[in-house]
Write a protein that holds these residues in place. Structure first.
Motif, PDB file in Angstrom:
ATOM      1  N   MET A 117       0.653  -1.033   0.069  1.00 15.94           N
ATOM      2  CA  MET A 117      -0.091  -0.003  -0.076  1.00 15.94           C
ATOM      3  C   MET A 117       0.740   1.264   0.094  1.00 15.94           C
ATOM      4  O   MET A 117       0.374   2.305  -0.407  1.00 15.94           O
ATOM      5  CB  MET A 117      -1.103   0.146   1.364  1.00 15.94           C
ATOM      6  N   ASN A 118       1.995   1.129   0.538  1.00 10.65           N
ATOM      7  CA  ASN A 118       2.838   2.394   0.637  1.00 10.65           C
ATOM      8  C   ASN A 118       3.646   2.277  -0.564  1.00 10.65           C
ATOM      9  O   ASN A 118       4.181   3.708  -0.687  1.00 10.65           O
ATOM     10  CB  ASN A 118       3.794   2.403   2.071  1.00 10.65           C
ATOM     11  N   ILE A 119       4.162   1.429  -1.281  1.00  9.23           N
ATOM     12  CA  ILE A 119       5.523   1.481  -2.103  1.00  9.23           C
ATOM     13  C   ILE A 119       5.114   2.714  -3.272  1.00  9.23           C
ATOM     14  O   ILE A 119       5.993   3.447  -3.913  1.00  9.23           O
ATOM     15  CB  ILE A 119       5.765   0.119  -2.637  1.00  9.23           C
ATOM     16  N   ASN A 120       3.974   2.771  -3.870  1.00 11.84           N
ATOM     17  CA  ASN A 120       3.536   3.704  -4.847  1.00 11.84           C
ATOM     18  C   ASN A 120       3.834   5.088  -4.532  1.00 11.84           C
ATOM     19  O   ASN A 120       4.172   5.943  -5.077  1.00 11.84           O
ATOM     20  CB  ASN A 120       2.422   3.496  -5.318  1.00 11.84           C
ATOM     21  N   ALA A 121       3.631   5.456  -2.992  1.00 16.25           N
ATOM     22  CA  ALA A 121       3.936   6.954  -2.577  1.00 16.25           C
ATOM     23  C   ALA A 121       5.319   6.984  -2.156  1.00 16.25           C
ATOM     24  O   ALA A 121       5.780   8.093  -1.889  1.00 16.25           O
ATOM     25  CB  ALA A 121       3.012   7.038  -1.499  1.00 16.25           C
ATOM     26  N   MET A 122       5.951   5.755  -2.094  1.00 21.95           N
ATOM     27  CA  MET A 122       7.570   6.001  -2.078  1.00 21.95           C
ATOM     28  C   MET A 122       8.226   5.962  -3.277  1.00 21.95           C
ATOM     29  O   MET A 122       9.249   6.835  -3.346  1.00 21.95           O
ATOM     30  CB  MET A 122       8.083   4.766  -1.323  1.00 21.95           C
ATOM     31  N   GLY A 123       7.908   5.447  -4.456  1.00 17.31           N
ATOM     32  CA  GLY A 123       8.530   5.422  -5.707  1.00 17.31           C
ATOM     33  C   GLY A 123       7.821   6.272  -6.581  1.00 17.31           C
ATOM     34  O   GLY A 123       8.070   6.427  -7.685  1.00 17.31           O
ATOM     35  N   GLY A 124       6.497   6.937  -6.199  1.00 21.41           N
ATOM     36  CA  GLY A 124       6.010   8.179  -6.877  1.00 21.41           C
ATOM     37  C   GLY A 124       5.524   9.180  -6.150  1.00 21.41           C
ATOM     38  O   GLY A 124       5.559   9.035  -5.015  1.00 21.41           O
ATOM     39  N   ALA A 125       4.849  10.143  -6.935  1.00 25.00           N
ATOM     40  CA  ALA A 125       4.357  11.258  -6.171  1.00 25.00           C
ATOM     41  C   ALA A 125       3.198  10.691  -4.991  1.00 25.00           C
ATOM     42  O   ALA A 125       2.194   9.915  -5.360  1.00 25.00           O
ATOM     43  CB  ALA A 125       3.439  12.298  -6.988  1.00 25.00           C
ATOM     44  N   MET A 126       2.927  11.112  -3.745  1.00 25.06           N
ATOM     45  CA  MET A 126       2.300  10.805  -2.800  1.00 25.06           C
ATOM     46  C   MET A 126       0.654  10.867  -3.286  1.00 25.06           C
ATOM     47  O   MET A 126       0.058   9.923  -3.121  1.00 25.06           O
ATOM     48  CB  MET A 126       2.426  11.679  -1.547  1.00 25.06           C
ATOM     49  N   GLU A 127       0.214  11.623  -4.115  1.00 24.90           N
ATOM     50  CA  GLU A 127      -1.129  12.070  -4.418  1.00 24.90           C
ATOM     51  C   GLU A 127      -1.413  11.181  -5.820  1.00 24.90           C
ATOM     52  O   GLU A 127      -2.671  11.080  -6.053  1.00 24.90           O
ATOM     53  CB  GLU A 127      -1.338  13.376  -4.577  1.00 24.90           C
ATOM     54  N   SER A 128      -0.419  10.529  -6.296  1.00 26.76           N
ATOM     55  CA  SER A 128      -0.830   9.948  -7.576  1.00 26.76           C
ATOM     56  C   SER A 128      -1.667   8.803  -7.565  1.00 26.76           C
ATOM     57  O   SER A 128      -2.339   8.449  -8.209  1.00 26.76           O
ATOM     58  CB  SER A 128       0.415   9.482  -8.187  1.00 26.76           C
ATOM     59  N   GLY A 129      -1.787   8.262  -6.110  1.00 28.99           N
ATOM     60  CA  GLY A 129      -2.457   7.055  -5.894  1.00 28.99           C
ATOM     61  C   GLY A 129      -3.952   7.035  -6.062  1.00 28.99           C
ATOM     62  O   GLY A 129      -4.722   6.174  -6.325  1.00 28.99           O
ATOM     63  N   TRP A 130      -4.319   8.341  -5.758  1.00 23.61           N
ATOM     64  CA  TRP A 130      -5.584   8.662  -5.953  1.00 23.61           C
ATOM     65  C   TRP A 130      -6.164   9.631  -6.869  1.00 23.61           C
ATOM     66  O   TRP A 130      -7.396  10.008  -7.388  1.00 23.61           O
ATOM     67  CB  TRP A 130      -6.435   9.112  -4.257  1.00 23.61           C
ATOM     68  N   GLU A 131      -5.046  10.743  -7.443  1.00 21.26           N
ATOM     69  CA  GLU A 131      -5.420  11.601  -8.297  1.00 21.26           C
ATOM     70  C   GLU A 131      -5.338  11.361  -9.942  1.00 21.26           C
ATOM     71  O   GLU A 131      -5.715  11.810 -10.758  1.00 21.26           O
ATOM     72  CB  GLU A 131      -4.549  12.933  -7.943  1.00 21.26           C
TER      73      GLU A 131
END
Length: 471
Positions: free
Chosen positions: A35-49
């Motif tokens: 659940m965390n790795i996309n916000a570590m390897g990409g912009a924090m808000e990209s997971g929902w924006e």
């Protein structure tokens, strides 16, 4: 039936351990990285924006679907439930010892009646205040804006105030808080669906040249105004993500820009008041977990029939609704989403399904053998959690190391999380063979206990079954 409430030796500070809970905790803490790795390897808000900001392939869609259906929020939910179980274990154990103190006085008697022995409350607050400080260090020193330790430390201080309630009241209060948290998701879904139908009818009327009433004109104006605000929020989010990309990428980022971006994200979260929602959710789920522990559900003390029925019902509702929601997000569905109406209930249901599945597997020889390694991850959960941050934020994705920020999509992120977790799981099992406590746990509990706890492995007598298994 043999007991599935397997036990291990006590910790150096005397805290008892229940192996089945440790297995669940190990699964949960490893699941957190997915659940965390996309916000570590990409912009924090990209997971929902902006889901496909860093790539969009069929493999990314499959990976995202599996993540959202099986894991989204459930690892966090399971940890929160286990935190509630730990609250019961620790406070009941401490209360039994404090009862012998024989204190008197009106104020003490009032506090005892409401909360149990005040010494128990004081000790539990100190324990979680130290955890809160560890979380703050995780945010500002290790630079992980998505830290959960400070949130759980604060939420536990709220949840413990209700520890003397019976399991039915704990469950009712926890579920009520969970449903209120989303501001009436089901109502929003129904209300928004009805509004869209009304707007379509009004627009058709307008195209036909029929004069609109004042309420109809107001509805169209309100819809237009909300769209303008929504477009502005999206533009602002895109600007923040673009700024984060520049600050964290290997080509344009530096240590200082990377650190500044992390602190900026933390400031944004606090400014938006999101922390209140995080604490509310955690406290609510802790109360649910405390109730489930009181009933023997979390530690595997119910019958196989109970877990089979739970598995069918929980997965039947949770996985189906979450799967629909994941598909809606993948195809870019615009308008009311099933996720609005079912998010929190589906999260709790799916997590309960995970619990049932684990305890059913633990009743088989093959399942026990397969799940046994996760016990070590559960015993070292805090250290594993920090290690995930160190590997991802300080080795894989920062601009001054491997610089993989923005270079992966959902499929690559999930495979990376799997590889990192496999290494950490192996490391946890090696560690517990040689040491009695993990390093971050050792630091935390030594501070809490006001003494240096033993570090290397030593023989500790078994604490015995925590809860006998139901027939």
């Amino acid at each position: 039936m043999t007991s599935t409430s397997m036990t291990t030796a006590a910790e150096p500070d005397g805290a008892p351990r229940v192996a089945s809970l440790d297995i669940l905790r190990g699964i949960a803490i490893l699941g957190i990285l997915f659940m965390n790795i996309n916000a570590m390897g990409g912009a924090m808000e990209s997971g929902w924006e902006d889901l496909w900001r860093y790539g969009h392939s069929r493999a990314d869609e499959v990976a995202y679907f599996l993540r959202m259906t099986l894991a989204d929020g459930t690892a966090r939910c399971l940890l929160e439930m286990l935190f509630g179980a730990g609250m019961v274990i620790l406070t009941d154990r401490a209360a039994a010892a404090a009862e012998a103190s024989g204190r008197s006085g009106r104020l003490w008697r009032i506090g005892h009646r409401l909360f149990g022995p005040l010494a128990v409350l004081r000790a539990y607050y100190w324990r979680n205040f130290v955890l809160f400080l560890f979380g703050v260090a995780h945010i500002f020193i290790l630079l992980w804006a998505g830290d959960i330790l400070h949130t759980y430390g604060f939420a536990a201080m709220i949840a413990v105030l209700f520890r003397k309630l019976g399991p039915k009241m704990l469950l009712a209060l926890g579920l009520t808080m969970a449903l209120l948290q989303l501001g009436g998701g089901a109502y929003s879904y129904v209300d928004r669906t009805a509004e869209l139908q009304q707007v379509a009818a009004i627009e058709a009327k307008q195209k036909a040249g029929t004069a609109l009433t004042a309420p109809e004109r107001k509805m169209l104006a309100d819809v237009k105004d909300r769209k303008v605000k929504r477009d502005k929020r999206e533009a602002d989010a895109n600007a923040r993500m673009a700024k984060e990309d520049v600050a964290r990428s290997a080509e344009t980022g530096t240590f200082l820009s990377w650190a500044g971006a992390a602190w900026s994200i933390t400031g944004f979260i606090q400014a938006k008041g999101l922390e209140i929602l995080f604490v509310w959710e955690a406290a609510a789920t802790m109360l649910v977990g405390a109730a489930l522990f009181r009933w023997g559900v979390l530690q595997g003390a119910r019958s196989s029939r109970f877990y089979i029925i739970t598995l069918i019902l929980a997965y039947g509702f949770g996985l189906s609704t979450r799967g629909i929601g994941a598909v809606e997000e993948i195809i870019g569905h615009v308008g009311p989403s099933i996720t609005w109406a079912t998010m929190e209930v589906a999260r709790l249901a799916t997590t309960l399904g995970h619990v049932a599945l684990v305890h059913l597997l633990l009743r088989t020889v093959a399942g026990t053998r397969a799940l046994k390694p996760f016990e070590a991850a559960g015993r070292t959960a805090l250290s594993v959690y920090i290690a995930q941050t160190m590997v991802c934020l300080w080795v894989l994705y920062p601009p001054f190391m491997l610089g993989l920020y923005g270079q992966q999509g959902w499929a690559a992120w999930m495979l990376t999380a799997l590889a990192v977790n496999a290494a950490l799981l192996w490391g946890a099992n090696v560690w517990v063979r040689h040491y009695s406590i993990a390093p971050v746990e050792w630091a935390w509990r030594s501070i809490v206990a006001w003494r240096r706890l033993p570090f290397r492995r030593r023989d500790v007598p078994s604490v015995g079954p925590a809860v006998p298994a139901a027939a």
